[in-house]
Write a protein that holds these residues in place. Structure first.
Motif, PDB file in Angstrom:
ATOM      1  N   ARG A  25      -5.236   1.246   9.309  1.00 54.18           N
ATOM      2  CA  ARG A  25      -4.863   0.614   8.040  1.00 54.18           C
ATOM      3  C   ARG A  25      -6.139   0.176   7.315  1.00 54.18           C
ATOM      4  O   ARG A  25      -7.091  -0.290   7.950  1.00 54.18           O
ATOM      5  CB  ARG A  25      -3.977  -0.593   8.317  1.00 54.18           C
ATOM      6  CG  ARG A  25      -3.537  -1.345   7.097  1.00 54.18           C
ATOM      7  CD  ARG A  25      -2.525  -2.460   7.356  1.00 54.18           C
ATOM      8  NE  ARG A  25      -2.684  -3.172   8.597  1.00 54.18           N
ATOM      9  CZ  ARG A  25      -1.800  -3.134   9.608  1.00 54.18           C
ATOM     10  NH1 ARG A  25      -0.709  -2.406   9.518  1.00 54.18           N
ATOM     11  NH2 ARG A  25      -2.001  -3.832  10.705  1.00 54.18           N
ATOM     12  N   LEU A 112      -2.685  -0.130   2.950  1.00 51.54           N
ATOM     13  CA  LEU A 112      -2.143   1.206   3.210  1.00 51.54           C
ATOM     14  C   LEU A 112      -2.576   1.692   4.587  1.00 51.54           C
ATOM     15  O   LEU A 112      -3.715   1.485   4.995  1.00 51.54           O
ATOM     16  CB  LEU A 112      -2.595   2.196   2.142  1.00 51.54           C
ATOM     17  CG  LEU A 112      -2.099   1.943   0.725  1.00 51.54           C
ATOM     18  CD1 LEU A 112      -2.671   2.983  -0.229  1.00 51.54           C
ATOM     19  CD2 LEU A 112      -0.583   1.953   0.674  1.00 51.54           C
ATOM     20  N   LYS A 154       0.116   9.531   5.074  1.00 54.28           N
ATOM     21  CA  LYS A 154       0.474   8.124   4.983  1.00 54.28           C
ATOM     22  C   LYS A 154       1.340   7.752   6.182  1.00 54.28           C
ATOM     23  O   LYS A 154       2.145   8.540   6.651  1.00 54.28           O
ATOM     24  CB  LYS A 154       1.234   7.873   3.680  1.00 54.28           C
ATOM     25  CG  LYS A 154       1.519   6.427   3.387  1.00 54.28           C
ATOM     26  CD  LYS A 154       2.147   6.286   2.013  1.00 54.28           C
ATOM     27  CE  LYS A 154       2.404   4.828   1.684  1.00 54.28           C
ATOM     28  NZ  LYS A 154       2.958   4.704   0.332  1.00 54.28           N
ATOM     29  N   THR A 159       2.040   0.353   7.103  1.00 56.02           N
ATOM     30  CA  THR A 159       1.577  -0.100   5.798  1.00 56.02           C
ATOM     31  C   THR A 159       2.085  -1.514   5.541  1.00 56.02           C
ATOM     32  O   THR A 159       3.233  -1.829   5.862  1.00 56.02           O
ATOM     33  CB  THR A 159       2.063   0.861   4.688  1.00 56.02           C
ATOM     34  OG1 THR A 159       1.393   2.111   4.863  1.00 56.02           O
ATOM     35  CG2 THR A 159       1.768   0.326   3.302  1.00 56.02           C
TER      36      THR A 159
END
Length: 161
Positions: A25, A112, A154, A159
């Motif tokens: 992250r 993120l 992702k 997140t």
């Protein structure tokens, strides 16, 4: 209080990470200037998964929470490579394709998470005069530095925000 065997504790607080995929992250991103005067983004990443892995000696070591930095330099020399890396980062993190190299929105990165490829680069510790630091056996003391090789996709599970 528990009794522990200190011989089972890894000496190096930054264990060698095998080149592999980890979940990490972005905990901070800053637009700043390099020592050479070039604009750059410095991203502070933190490994969030797996919790632990095996080191080169086969010992289980905790890696969740280990941090590393990634530098995106907008110097004339590095611009082409950096823009390709930013494009891949934005694509993987599902961020806008528009990017302002003079005043990038670094706030969009914080929190993120992504599945990333990380590898370890070992470098010898140096004294102030540039000579290597040696252990009791006369071997150079090595540092493990982590390098972000690729942002794959992702990771919504890790997140924040």
């Amino acid at each position: 209080m528990a009794i522990i065997n200190l011989d089972e504790i890894a000496d190096n607080v930054r264990p060698y990470l095998k080149k592999d995929t980890y979940s990490a992250r972005i905990i901070e991103a800053e637009f700043t200037t390099s020592k050479a005067g070039a604009p750059m983004i410095v991203m502070q990443w933190e490994i969030v998964a797996p919790e632990s892995t095996e080191d080169l000696e086969g010992n289980t070591v905790r890696i969740a929470g280990l941090q590393f930095r990634d530098y995106l330099s907008f110097s004339e020399k590095a611009m082409d490579i950096t823009l390709k890396r930013v494009k891949a980062l934005h694509r993987a993190l599902e961020l806008p394709a528009e990017f302002d190299t003079g005043d990038p929105d670094v706030d969009q990165y914080s929190g993120l998470a992504a599945d990333v490829t990380v590898e370890t680069e070992q470098t010898a510790q140096k004294t102030d005069d540039g000579s290597p630091v040696l252990d009791d056996s006369g071997n150079a003391v090595m540092n493990n530095n982590y390098r972000l090789k690729r942002v794959l996709r992702k990771n919504a599970d890790h997140t924040i925000g």
